[in-house]
Design a protein around this motif. Structure first.
Motif, PDB file in Angstrom:
ATOM      1  N   ILE A 282      15.101  -4.460   8.218  1.00  0.00           N
ATOM      2  CA  ILE A 282      13.923  -5.359   7.859  1.00  0.00           C
ATOM      3  C   ILE A 282      12.891  -4.587   7.062  1.00  0.00           C
ATOM      4  O   ILE A 282      12.317  -5.089   6.456  1.00  0.00           O
ATOM      5  CB  ILE A 282      13.663  -5.934   9.208  1.00  0.00           C
ATOM      6  CG1 ILE A 282      14.626  -6.966   9.628  1.00  0.00           C
ATOM      7  CG2 ILE A 282      12.325  -6.748   8.980  1.00  0.00           C
ATOM      8  CD1 ILE A 282      14.698  -7.765  10.904  1.00  0.00           C
ATOM      9  N   ILE A 283      12.446  -3.312   7.766  1.00  0.00           N
ATOM     10  CA  ILE A 283      11.485  -2.683   6.942  1.00  0.00           C
ATOM     11  C   ILE A 283      11.563  -2.167   5.930  1.00  0.00           C
ATOM     12  O   ILE A 283      10.855  -2.293   4.912  1.00  0.00           O
ATOM     13  CB  ILE A 283      11.140  -1.409   8.098  1.00  0.00           C
ATOM     14  CG1 ILE A 283      11.262  -1.874   9.772  1.00  0.00           C
ATOM     15  CG2 ILE A 283       9.773  -0.739   7.631  1.00  0.00           C
ATOM     16  CD1 ILE A 283      10.231  -2.897   9.978  1.00  0.00           C
ATOM     17  N   THR A 284      12.712  -1.782   5.577  1.00  0.00           N
ATOM     18  CA  THR A 284      13.345  -1.294   4.044  1.00  0.00           C
ATOM     19  C   THR A 284      13.122  -2.684   2.971  1.00  0.00           C
ATOM     20  O   THR A 284      12.710  -2.246   1.992  1.00  0.00           O
ATOM     21  CB  THR A 284      14.856  -0.842   4.050  1.00  0.00           C
ATOM     22  OG1 THR A 284      14.798   0.117   5.257  1.00  0.00           O
ATOM     23  CG2 THR A 284      15.053  -0.292   2.791  1.00  0.00           C
ATOM     24  N   SER A 285      13.606  -3.855   3.659  1.00  0.00           N
ATOM     25  CA  SER A 285      13.246  -4.989   2.589  1.00  0.00           C
ATOM     26  C   SER A 285      12.118  -5.247   2.447  1.00  0.00           C
ATOM     27  O   SER A 285      11.788  -5.468   1.172  1.00  0.00           O
ATOM     28  CB  SER A 285      14.129  -6.266   3.223  1.00  0.00           C
ATOM     29  OG  SER A 285      15.578  -5.780   3.723  1.00  0.00           O
ATOM     30  N   LEU A 286      11.148  -5.038   3.457  1.00  0.00           N
ATOM     31  CA  LEU A 286       9.628  -5.455   3.194  1.00  0.00           C
ATOM     32  C   LEU A 286       9.115  -4.499   2.508  1.00  0.00           C
ATOM     33  O   LEU A 286       8.508  -4.982   1.622  1.00  0.00           O
ATOM     34  CB  LEU A 286       9.034  -5.361   4.776  1.00  0.00           C
ATOM     35  CG  LEU A 286       7.663  -5.609   4.967  1.00  0.00           C
ATOM     36  CD1 LEU A 286       7.192  -6.993   4.581  1.00  0.00           C
ATOM     37  CD2 LEU A 286       6.958  -5.043   6.136  1.00  0.00           C
ATOM     38  N   CYS A 287       9.443  -3.271   2.486  1.00  0.00           N
ATOM     39  CA  CYS A 287       8.640  -2.209   1.567  1.00  0.00           C
ATOM     40  C   CYS A 287       9.100  -2.501  -0.018  1.00  0.00           C
ATOM     41  O   CYS A 287       8.492  -2.081  -0.901  1.00  0.00           O
ATOM     42  CB  CYS A 287       9.322  -0.929   2.217  1.00  0.00           C
ATOM     43  SG  CYS A 287       8.427  -0.411   3.756  1.00  0.00           S
ATOM     44  N   TYR A 360       8.528   2.846  12.774  1.00  0.00           N
ATOM     45  CA  TYR A 360       8.800   1.720  11.905  1.00  0.00           C
ATOM     46  C   TYR A 360       7.555   1.264  11.005  1.00  0.00           C
ATOM     47  O   TYR A 360       7.775   0.709  10.001  1.00  0.00           O
ATOM     48  CB  TYR A 360       9.165   0.188  12.681  1.00  0.00           C
ATOM     49  CG  TYR A 360      10.401   0.531  13.350  1.00  0.00           C
ATOM     50  CD1 TYR A 360      11.489   1.127  12.881  1.00  0.00           C
ATOM     51  CD2 TYR A 360      10.698  -0.483  14.501  1.00  0.00           C
ATOM     52  CE1 TYR A 360      12.708   1.224  13.514  1.00  0.00           C
ATOM     53  CE2 TYR A 360      11.787  -0.627  15.266  1.00  0.00           C
ATOM     54  CZ  TYR A 360      12.947   0.454  14.724  1.00  0.00           C
ATOM     55  OH  TYR A 360      14.211   0.499  15.310  1.00  0.00           O
ATOM     56  N   LEU A 361       6.553   1.686  11.606  1.00  0.00           N
ATOM     57  CA  LEU A 361       5.366   1.631  10.573  1.00  0.00           C
ATOM     58  C   LEU A 361       5.125   2.753   9.340  1.00  0.00           C
ATOM     59  O   LEU A 361       4.221   2.474   8.592  1.00  0.00           O
ATOM     60  CB  LEU A 361       3.963   1.639  11.560  1.00  0.00           C
ATOM     61  CG  LEU A 361       3.666   0.317  12.555  1.00  0.00           C
ATOM     62  CD1 LEU A 361       2.708   0.911  13.413  1.00  0.00           C
ATOM     63  CD2 LEU A 361       3.073  -0.928  11.583  1.00  0.00           C
ATOM     64  N   GLU A 362       5.737   3.667   9.655  1.00  0.00           N
ATOM     65  CA  GLU A 362       5.728   4.686   8.726  1.00  0.00           C
ATOM     66  C   GLU A 362       5.838   4.377   7.131  1.00  0.00           C
ATOM     67  O   GLU A 362       5.393   4.772   6.315  1.00  0.00           O
ATOM     68  CB  GLU A 362       6.649   6.028   8.925  1.00  0.00           C
ATOM     69  CG  GLU A 362       5.963   7.192   9.846  1.00  0.00           C
ATOM     70  CD  GLU A 362       7.157   8.145   9.808  1.00  0.00           C
ATOM     71  OE1 GLU A 362       7.557   8.579   8.877  1.00  0.00           O
ATOM     72  OE2 GLU A 362       7.090   8.830  10.671  1.00  0.00           O
ATOM     73  N   ALA A 363       7.079   3.758   6.977  1.00  0.00           N
ATOM     74  CA  ALA A 363       7.503   3.283   5.771  1.00  0.00           C
ATOM     75  C   ALA A 363       6.460   2.302   5.028  1.00  0.00           C
ATOM     76  O   ALA A 363       6.238   2.546   3.839  1.00  0.00           O
ATOM     77  CB  ALA A 363       9.039   2.651   5.813  1.00  0.00           C
ATOM     78  N   PRO A 364       6.066   1.272   5.783  1.00  0.00           N
ATOM     79  CA  PRO A 364       5.116   0.184   5.201  1.00  0.00           C
ATOM     80  C   PRO A 364       3.721   0.958   4.898  1.00  0.00           C
ATOM     81  O   PRO A 364       3.284   0.720   3.566  1.00  0.00           O
ATOM     82  CB  PRO A 364       4.970  -0.861   6.207  1.00  0.00           C
ATOM     83  CG  PRO A 364       6.247  -0.790   7.132  1.00  0.00           C
ATOM     84  CD  PRO A 364       6.707   0.693   7.041  1.00  0.00           C
ATOM     85  N   LEU A 365       3.266   1.667   5.599  1.00  0.00           N
ATOM     86  CA  LEU A 365       2.018   2.623   5.416  1.00  0.00           C
ATOM     87  C   LEU A 365       2.270   3.468   4.298  1.00  0.00           C
ATOM     88  O   LEU A 365       1.327   3.376   3.325  1.00  0.00           O
ATOM     89  CB  LEU A 365       1.733   3.349   6.695  1.00  0.00           C
ATOM     90  CG  LEU A 365       1.221   2.655   7.933  1.00  0.00           C
ATOM     91  CD1 LEU A 365       1.042   3.555   9.031  1.00  0.00           C
ATOM     92  CD2 LEU A 365      -0.107   1.868   7.530  1.00  0.00           C
ATOM     93  N   SER A 366       3.448   4.148   4.109  1.00  0.00           N
ATOM     94  CA  SER A 366       3.483   4.978   2.829  1.00  0.00           C
ATOM     95  C   SER A 366       3.748   4.091   1.659  1.00  0.00           C
ATOM     96  O   SER A 366       3.308   4.444   0.694  1.00  0.00           O
ATOM     97  CB  SER A 366       4.992   5.674   3.238  1.00  0.00           C
ATOM     98  OG  SER A 366       5.179   6.637   1.982  1.00  0.00           O
ATOM     99  N   SER A 367       4.586   2.937   1.616  1.00  0.00           N
ATOM    100  CA  SER A 367       4.428   2.119   0.530  1.00  0.00           C
ATOM    101  C   SER A 367       3.217   1.653   0.062  1.00  0.00           C
ATOM    102  O   SER A 367       3.097   1.275  -1.148  1.00  0.00           O
ATOM    103  CB  SER A 367       5.402   1.148   0.896  1.00  0.00           C
ATOM    104  OG  SER A 367       6.901   1.444   1.201  1.00  0.00           O
ATOM    105  N   ILE A 368       2.353   1.138   0.977  1.00  0.00           N
ATOM    106  CA  ILE A 368       1.177   0.708   0.644  1.00  0.00           C
ATOM    107  C   ILE A 368       0.486   1.903  -0.171  1.00  0.00           C
ATOM    108  O   ILE A 368      -0.405   1.448  -1.101  1.00  0.00           O
ATOM    109  CB  ILE A 368       0.521   0.306   1.691  1.00  0.00           C
ATOM    110  CG1 ILE A 368       1.016  -1.086   2.367  1.00  0.00           C
ATOM    111  CG2 ILE A 368      -1.141  -0.185   1.675  1.00  0.00           C
ATOM    112  CD1 ILE A 368       0.330  -1.370   3.833  1.00  0.00           C
TER     113      ILE A 368
END
Length: 429
Positions: A282-287, A360-368
């Protein structure tokens, strides 16, 4: 309507990822049962090296291409052509390098000569993975998520059929042959993705061999865009690569047997981490949907939409992390028994569950940060985090607390990276 495109793209990716993740988990269960605990110990020994190969093979081109394409500044056809030349050069170079070093890595770093042939098999799939990633980046940039979903489902279907019909017969002959054949299967699955992507190209996008031309300036631009993106991922995978090397040699130095390390590390990676990582689709899809979306609004100076997307992404991720990790913590024994018919690894899950809320917050923060052109900062935090993890892991091993030296180091690394990236975004936006 345009504002809903991000949520629609994310929803399509989540549904597609849910299907492929369920299929992937079924595949993992069947594969684990076919090759047994000894096979899993051997397979997990090469997983860090294989992850490093995957990172090199895509060179963050899906992200960089999706970012460039979403800004509509360069023709997509030209980007694809230059990307193909760049990725093939990188992958063939590293494929040959890994094949040449496979003997040294297996014998002197991983302390097991048996895994040499697995490393060679994994290296052979690198060019195919790279080509598939180029086309994946094109569709992400166009915010067309259905082709990626279809290709993933086809890949998993091929793996599942192979496991059900062919692998058991190979395993009867040799477990090592079964592991090698499963690794080589990646070549077929990546080829299936490439064919799927080509077949699903828009009707007005006709790309022939003649269209694939080398453009030095454009290739350089793609490379420079990808380099900071891949650097932060690469440093994480390099840390993962050194993880079993440092642990196995340190454990050997302080008196643990080689068998103890192989068994415990196999349990940690094969059972505990696989359950903790289960919801990450789900996190990967969001990113995947987040980067081109934020990049598009940021390039237009629409800070209001940038802030809105950031808040949506982080809120969804944080609530999801709390709920899912609480469930994993409570039902960890049931999950292990249902999926793997074992209770091994439940103690590792119990320890890490709370920290995975932040993981789980690592990937979205990095993507942002990547979408806001702060890739160098993510590289910096990832590098520091990896050094903290490896140094702590090494020092804590001398306390003779077994694999908890790795778990404690991992938890501290997660907290450091998340806090650093969060405060940087807060400062920028």
């Amino acid at each position: 309507m345009k504002n809903n495109k991000f949520l629609k793209s994310t929803f399509i990716l989540i549904i597609g990822s849910l299907i492929t993740k369920v299929m992937g988990f079924i595949i993992r269960i069947i594969y684990t049962r076919i090759i047994g605990s000894n096979g899993i110990s051997l397979y997990t020994l090469i997983v860090p090296t294989y992850s490093l190969m995957v990172c090199i093979s895509n060179f963050a081109l899906p992200i960089s291409l999706s970012k460039i394409i979403s800004q509509n500044k360069i023709r997509s056809k030209d980007l694809l052509s230059s990307g193909i030349y760049l990725i093939l050069f990188i992958n063939i170079l590293f494929m040959l390098l890994i094949i040449l070093l496979s003997g040294f890595i297996s014998k002197y770093l991983l302390n097991n000569i048996e895994v040499k042939v697995f490393l060679i098999g994994a290296a052979l799939s690198m060019p195919f993975m790279g080509l598939a990633c180029i086309l994946k980046g094109y569709y992400y940039g166009k915010q067309r998520m259905i082709p990626n979903t279809i290709s993933n489902i086809i890949e998993q279907t091929i793996r599942l059929l192979f496991l059900l019909l062919i692998l058991p017969k190979i395993a009867e002959v040799s477990i090592n042959n079964a592991i090698l054949s499963f690794i080589l299967l990646n070549i077929i699955t990546e080829l299936s993705s490439i064919i799927t992507f080509i077949c699903l190209l828009p009707k007005n996008t006709n790309i022939s061999i003649k269209d694939i031309k080398y453009n030095k300036k454009l290739s350089k631009n793609i490379f420079m865009e990808s380099l900071p993106l891949v650097s932060s991922r690469l440093i994480g995978n390099i840390g993962f690569f050194f993880e079993p090397i440092i642990l196995s040699n340190t454990f050997k130095l302080i008196g643990y047997s080689s068998n103890y390390f192989m068994v415990e590390y196999g349990i940690y990676n094969g059972y505990s981490l696989s359950i903790l990582m289960l919801p990450s689709f789900i996190i990967t899809s969001l990113c995947s949907a987040l980067i081109p979306e934020i990049s598009k609004y940021y390039s237009k100076g629409n800070n209001l939409m940038v802030k809105r997307r950031i808040k949506q992404a982080l809120l969804i991720t944080f609530i999801f992390g709390i709920v899912i990790n609480l469930l994993i913590f409570i039902f960890r024994l049931d999950l292990l028994n249902i999926l793997y018919k074992t209770n091994l690894g439940s103690n590792y899950i119990a320890f890490l569950a709370i920290f995975f809320i932040f993981y789980y917050l690592e990937a979205p923060l990095s993507s942002i940060l990547q979408a806001l052109n702060y890739s160098k900062y993510t590289f910096k935090t990832s590098t520091i985090g990896v050094f903290i993890k490896l140094i702590l892991m090494f020092l804590l091993s001398f306390l003779k607390i077994g694999l908890y030296s790795l778990l404690i180091a991992e938890a501290i690394n997660i907290i450091y990276v998340v806090i650093s990236n969060y405060y940087k975004i807060k400062k920028v936006i």
